[in-house]
Write an enzyme that holds these catalytic residues in place. Sequence first.
Site, short mmCIF file in Angstrom:
data_model
loop_
_atom_site.label_atom_id
_atom_site.label_comp_id
_atom_site.label_asym_id
_atom_site.label_seq_id
_atom_site.Cartn_x
_atom_site.Cartn_y
_atom_site.Cartn_z
CE LYS A 130 -4.02 -2.13 0.14
NZ LYS A 130 -3.80 -3.57 0.03
C1 LIG Z 1 -5.16 -4.38 0.56
C2 LIG Z 1 -6.62 -4.38 0.45
C3 LIG Z 1 -7.44 -4.95 1.44
C4 LIG Z 1 -6.92 -5.79 2.59
O1 LIG Z 1 -5.98 -5.23 3.41
P1 LIG Z 1 -4.98 -6.20 4.23
O2 LIG Z 1 -4.24 -5.25 5.09
O3 LIG Z 1 -4.12 -6.88 3.22
O4 LIG Z 1 -5.81 -7.15 5.01
C5 LIG Z 1 -8.81 -4.84 1.31
N1 LIG Z 1 -9.36 -4.21 0.27
C6 LIG Z 1 -8.62 -3.66 -0.71
C7 LIG Z 1 -9.31 -2.96 -1.84
C8 LIG Z 1 -7.22 -3.73 -0.67
O5 LIG Z 1 -6.51 -3.20 -1.66
#
Ligand SMILES: *Cc1c(COP(=O)(O)O)cnc(C)c1O
Length: 407
Positions: free
Chosen positions: A200
């Site tokens: 992210k």
């Molecule tokens: C990364 C992501 C998640 C999940 O987050 P995690 O920290 O990996 O559990 C959920 N929704 C979207 C759209 C994402 O890009």
Amino acid sequence: MKIPLAIPDLTGNESAYLQECIASSFVSSVGPFVHRFEAEIAELSGSNRAVVVSSGTVALQIALETLGISAGDLVMVPSLTFIASANAVRHSGANVWLVDSGREYWSLDLALCRRLIEDETEQHAKGRRHVASGRILRAIMPVMIMGASVDLEGFAALGREFGLRIVVDAAAAIGAEASGGTNLAKTGVDAVCYSFNGNKTITCGGGGAIAAAEDELMVNAAHLISTGRVGENYEHDIVAYNHRMTNIQAAVGVAQLERLPQFLRRKQEVGAYYDDLAARHSDLSPFPAPPFGSNTRWFSGVWYTGGDLSLCNAFRAHMKSAGVDLRQFWKPVHLQAPYSDALASRMPVAEDLWPRIFPLPCSSGLSAEDLATVVAAADDFWGRNAGRDASRSGAVTAGGRTEAECG
Ligand SMILES: *Cc1c(COP(=O)(O)O)cnc(C)c1O
């Protein structure tokens, strides 16, 4: 792979803050970085308080549970999303109602949600009852796909009209603002959830956060993720979770947040290069730029609008051989094995789009040299394959599912 899709840049104060954790022995779920990170996320999202947790998936699950969503309920989720959005609903005990995206902006289709609510649910003592399944629709989860804006005010209004909660999957949209610079938690939605996974815009290694305008929701969420403890002794008043973020994770998060403006700037620059790339080739288009607020461009890239879908896999193979990490984009949730029986709308948009989307390398620390390599490799491929269509290559069958899964 020489040039990865999205890796963290940890060259700021991450090491120094981690050293502080070790030296102070605050390595677990109590510690100053946890409070600091929560305060900064709250500020950024426009809530009085934020609750940090162990992942984005957990943030979504806890937001739903804190809002009272549970077994037997229904939550509308776009099918064109990372599977975690749907998983969070299932973890809360509820069931998903998968809904198609809009063609223009790729996010959950607000008008379609309204139509489905009007056509397929009826007013019931407990709320909007889905006639065919008998389940009560309790919430909608718009996803800020690619970190782009979504009409949150529109979803909030729809929620008020039908008594539904709005839980925003802003997992990949840290730093986003709604129209007019409004903070996300002030748009009338019930909760906003972030992820700090390694890919992210900012990372804690792993982690997530919930922000909400309503303080009581945050108090209840904090209680639910920290064993339901009351007072100083081992007294607990609910069956709760241990989903807390540790001080170690928060230390990385605080250091990352210090550089958020810089990361967001770099994402814009990289995205602009890919917009230019798309403009040079008639079969490519830029990712959408929805008009509902800022576009953080967590992921940027190009997508194929031409008629020969076999080129999509050929392009992925070409980029891989050039050392570029270009993967298949998220397979829609309704096509995934665990959700093959889920309640779902027709999916013409999700099925058509997903094989055509090419997320290109977009790390916050992507170098000019690597960016040039990516763009040159893409120019080379699309320069050689301009204007091809299926009738000439004869390689494509009709129907999104078949096309997407060849090769
Ligand atoms: C990364 C992501 C998640 C999940 O987050 P995690 O920290 O990996 O559990 C959920 N929704 C979207 C759209 C994402 O890009």
